[in-house]
Motif scaffolding. Structure first.
Motif, PDB file in Angstrom:
ATOM      1  N   ASP A  64       0.821  -1.213   0.000  1.00 34.81           N
ATOM      2  CA  ASP A  64       0.000   0.000   0.000  1.00 34.81           C
ATOM      3  C   ASP A  64       0.854   1.262   0.000  1.00 34.81           C
ATOM      4  O   ASP A  64       0.334   2.358  -0.225  1.00 34.81           O
ATOM      5  CB  ASP A  64      -0.924   0.020   1.223  1.00 34.81           C
ATOM      6  N   GLY A  65       2.134   1.101   0.290  1.00 35.84           N
ATOM      7  CA  GLY A  65       3.014   2.266   0.377  1.00 35.84           C
ATOM      8  C   GLY A  65       3.264   2.722   1.792  1.00 35.84           C
ATOM      9  O   GLY A  65       4.123   3.572   2.037  1.00 35.84           O
ATOM     10  N   TYR A  66       2.537   2.139   2.766  1.00 38.00           N
ATOM     11  CA  TYR A  66       2.703   2.522   4.160  1.00 38.00           C
ATOM     12  C   TYR A  66       1.986   1.523   5.061  1.00 38.00           C
ATOM     13  O   TYR A  66       1.089   0.795   4.623  1.00 38.00           O
ATOM     14  CB  TYR A  66       2.135   3.923   4.414  1.00 38.00           C
ATOM     15  N   TYR A  67       2.411   1.462   6.321  1.00 38.25           N
ATOM     16  CA  TYR A  67       1.696   0.775   7.398  1.00 38.25           C
ATOM     17  C   TYR A  67       1.038   1.852   8.270  1.00 38.25           C
ATOM     18  O   TYR A  67       1.515   2.990   8.339  1.00 38.25           O
ATOM     19  CB  TYR A  67       2.642  -0.047   8.267  1.00 38.25           C
ATOM     20  N   LYS A  68      -0.039   1.456   8.960  1.00 36.31           N
ATOM     21  CA  LYS A  68      -0.737   2.401   9.822  1.00 36.31           C
ATOM     22  C   LYS A  68      -1.161   1.703  11.101  1.00 36.31           C
ATOM     23  O   LYS A  68      -1.673   0.581  11.069  1.00 36.31           O
ATOM     24  CB  LYS A  68      -1.975   2.954   9.100  1.00 36.31           C
ATOM     25  N   VAL A  69      -0.928   2.355  12.234  1.00 35.22           N
ATOM     26  CA  VAL A  69      -1.315   1.812  13.533  1.00 35.22           C
ATOM     27  C   VAL A  69      -1.676   2.983  14.438  1.00 35.22           C
ATOM     28  O   VAL A  69      -1.108   4.087  14.297  1.00 35.22           O
ATOM     29  CB  VAL A  69      -0.173   0.959  14.140  1.00 35.22           C
ATOM     30  N   SER A  70      -2.609   2.770  15.360  1.00 32.92           N
ATOM     31  CA  SER A  70      -3.050   3.854  16.235  1.00 32.92           C
ATOM     32  C   SER A  70      -3.292   3.329  17.645  1.00 32.92           C
ATOM     33  O   SER A  70      -3.548   2.134  17.853  1.00 32.92           O
ATOM     34  CB  SER A  70      -4.325   4.505  15.698  1.00 32.92           C
ATOM     35  N   SER A  71      -3.244   4.232  18.604  1.00 36.82           N
ATOM     36  CA  SER A  71      -3.501   3.882  19.996  1.00 36.82           C
ATOM     37  C   SER A  71      -3.768   5.156  20.788  1.00 36.82           C
ATOM     38  O   SER A  71      -2.968   6.110  20.723  1.00 36.82           O
ATOM     39  CB  SER A  71      -2.306   3.129  20.593  1.00 36.82           C
ATOM     40  N   ASN A  72      -4.884   5.185  21.505  1.00 33.58           N
ATOM     41  CA  ASN A  72      -5.235   6.298  22.398  1.00 33.58           C
ATOM     42  C   ASN A  72      -5.190   7.650  21.677  1.00 33.58           C
ATOM     43  O   ASN A  72      -4.645   8.634  22.197  1.00 33.58           O
ATOM     44  CB  ASN A  72      -4.292   6.324  23.606  1.00 33.58           C
ATOM     45  N   GLY A  73      -5.706   7.692  20.465  1.00 35.71           N
ATOM     46  CA  GLY A  73      -5.774   8.950  19.733  1.00 35.71           C
ATOM     47  C   GLY A  73      -4.521   9.311  18.968  1.00 35.71           C
ATOM     48  O   GLY A  73      -4.501  10.305  18.237  1.00 35.71           O
ATOM     49  N   THR A  74      -3.458   8.541  19.135  1.00 30.89           N
ATOM     50  CA  THR A  74      -2.214   8.779  18.404  1.00 30.89           C
ATOM     51  C   THR A  74      -2.162   7.849  17.194  1.00 30.89           C
ATOM     52  O   THR A  74      -2.353   6.636  17.335  1.00 30.89           O
ATOM     53  CB  THR A  74      -0.984   8.527  19.298  1.00 30.89           C
ATOM     54  N   VAL A  75      -1.901   8.396  16.031  1.00 31.63           N
ATOM     55  CA  VAL A  75      -1.833   7.624  14.787  1.00 31.63           C
ATOM     56  C   VAL A  75      -0.413   7.703  14.245  1.00 31.63           C
ATOM     57  O   VAL A  75       0.189   8.787  14.215  1.00 31.63           O
ATOM     58  CB  VAL A  75      -2.826   8.153  13.735  1.00 31.63           C
ATOM     59  N   VAL A  76       0.112   6.564  13.829  1.00 32.82           N
ATOM     60  CA  VAL A  76       1.464   6.494  13.260  1.00 32.82           C
ATOM     61  C   VAL A  76       1.387   5.828  11.897  1.00 32.82           C
ATOM     62  O   VAL A  76       0.792   4.763  11.751  1.00 32.82           O
ATOM     63  CB  VAL A  76       2.424   5.727  14.190  1.00 32.82           C
ATOM     64  N   TRP A  77       1.957   6.491  10.900  1.00 33.98           N
ATOM     65  CA  TRP A  77       2.145   5.916   9.578  1.00 33.98           C
ATOM     66  C   TRP A  77       3.640   5.663   9.380  1.00 33.98           C
ATOM     67  O   TRP A  77       4.469   6.486   9.788  1.00 33.98           O
ATOM     68  CB  TRP A  77       1.681   6.871   8.485  1.00 33.98           C
ATOM     69  N   PHE A  78       3.990   4.550   8.763  1.00 32.82           N
ATOM     70  CA  PHE A  78       5.410   4.277   8.518  1.00 32.82           C
ATOM     71  C   PHE A  78       5.545   3.302   7.352  1.00 32.82           C
ATOM     72  O   PHE A  78       4.608   2.596   6.981  1.00 32.82           O
ATOM     73  CB  PHE A  78       6.082   3.705   9.777  1.00 32.82           C
ATOM     74  N   GLN A  79       6.717   3.303   6.782  1.00 33.38           N
ATOM     75  CA  GLN A  79       7.090   2.324   5.777  1.00 33.38           C
ATOM     76  C   GLN A  79       8.450   1.762   6.155  1.00 33.38           C
ATOM     77  O   GLN A  79       9.350   2.504   6.544  1.00 33.38           O
ATOM     78  CB  GLN A  79       7.162   2.955   4.385  1.00 33.38           C
ATOM     79  N   LEU A  80       8.592   0.457   6.068  1.00 35.80           N
ATOM     80  CA  LEU A  80       9.852  -0.178   6.431  1.00 35.80           C
ATOM     81  C   LEU A  80      10.812  -0.146   5.244  1.00 35.80           C
ATOM     82  O   LEU A  80      10.434  -0.482   4.120  1.00 35.80           O
ATOM     83  CB  LEU A  80       9.618  -1.624   6.874  1.00 35.80           C
ATOM     84  N   CYS A  81      12.039   0.264   5.524  1.00 38.06           N
ATOM     85  CA  CYS A  81      13.149   0.193   4.565  1.00 38.06           C
ATOM     86  C   CYS A  81      13.007   1.162   3.398  1.00 38.06           C
ATOM     87  O   CYS A  81      13.734   1.045   2.405  1.00 38.06           O
ATOM     88  CB  CYS A  81      13.321  -1.228   4.024  1.00 38.06           C
TER      89      CYS A  81
END
Length: 284
Positions: A64-81
């Motif tokens: 998809d071009g990125y991973y997405k994860v969230s917790s307690n209102g905080t959202v993080v997008w990242f891509q490995l490598c």
């Protein structure tokens, strides 16, 4: 006019060469990201998370071009490598200048975080491609997988993201949990076959299967001679060289080997000249 066209053509060729050199340099730099190797206990562990395979042509990178994860209102997008690419569902938050700007939010870094501040989602860069590093999850257990870490030094605070790529040959699972460590350091994990190492025997380490087999055979022969000699000495009362078990066989072994060798030589070379000359023609 002609001179101006030649200058324009020369400028275009120069820009094209610079673009090619930049792309080659970029590909070379990306090819070494997320590669890690270590020698431990006579084994060579090699990891290459971004290398393609039949099942995963992009390696551990998200298609998809990125991973997405969230917790307690905080959202993080990242891509490995690699850097992130957003073809759909881009981040919608303010202050994205360090990570692509408002029109390309998230596409100028490898990890981005969003938090609600004063009722608005505010972005913070937490990782860049240039700062990606890799290491073992567990120093004592290289088979467990590898951890990918990226960070960013901002004007207000320093942030980082650590992603554990757990080795699992049977399934792939994206990030489910997000933990905050300290002020701006985040930890998450995925399971992926790319986290499994390619394990080889370290060069020059160990004896190998042939050396091990040879040692086993020599040990068996040694035990045979010692047990046979002890039996003949204590139970049969034999003394001298005759205590060697099957002495006649071992004494005749060199002659047997020589006879077998000569038989093989005659089979492959045919009868020798002296052997043929021992026969004389007979007239009938």
């Amino acid at each position: 006019m002609k001179h101006w066209k030649m200058q324009s053509r020369s400028l275009l060729l120069h820009l094209l060469n610079l673009s090619i050199l930049y792309r080659l340099g970029l590909v070379h730099s990306l090819s070494t990201i997320c590669e890690f190797s270590i020698t431990q206990e006579n084994k060579f562990y090699s990891y290459s998370l971004a290398s393609p395979s039949e099942t995963f042509p992009h390696g551990v990178l998200s298609e998809d071009g990125y991973y997405k994860v969230s917790s307690n209102g905080t959202v993080v997008w990242f891509q490995l490598c690699d850097g992130m690419i957003f073809n759909h569902d881009p981040p919608r938050c303010f202050d994205c200048w360090d990570c692509g700007g408002s029109s390309r939010c998230g596409m100028g870094c490898s990890a981005l975080m969003s938090e609600i501040k004063l009722g608005y989602p505010v972005c913070s860069t937490i990782g860049r491609t240039q700062t990606i590093t890799t290491d073992l999850i567990d120093k004592e257990n290289p088979d467990m997988g590898i951890v990918v870490k990226t960070w960013h030094q901002g004007s207000e605070r320093n942030c980082s993201l650590s992603v554990s790529v757990i080795c699992d040959l049977k399934q792939v699972q994206g990030p489910k949990t997000l933990e905050r460590v300290g002020v701006c350091n985040f930890v998450t994990q995925i399971t992926h076959p790319a986290g499994c190492a390619n394990v080889l025997s370290a060069p020059g380490s160990g004896l190998g299967w042939f050396g091990t087999l040879l040692i086993i055979i020599l040990c068996l022969f040694g035990a045979y001679f010692i047990a046979g000699a002890a039996y003949r000495y204590f139970y049969l009362g034999i003394r001298g060289i005759d205590i060697i078990p099957n002495l006649e066989f071992w004494a005749s072994l060199p002659h047997r080997i020589r006879s077998s060798y000569m038989s093989l030589v005659r089979r492959f070379r045919g009868p020798s000249q002296s052997y043929r000359s021992s026969y004389s023609p007979v007239d009938f």
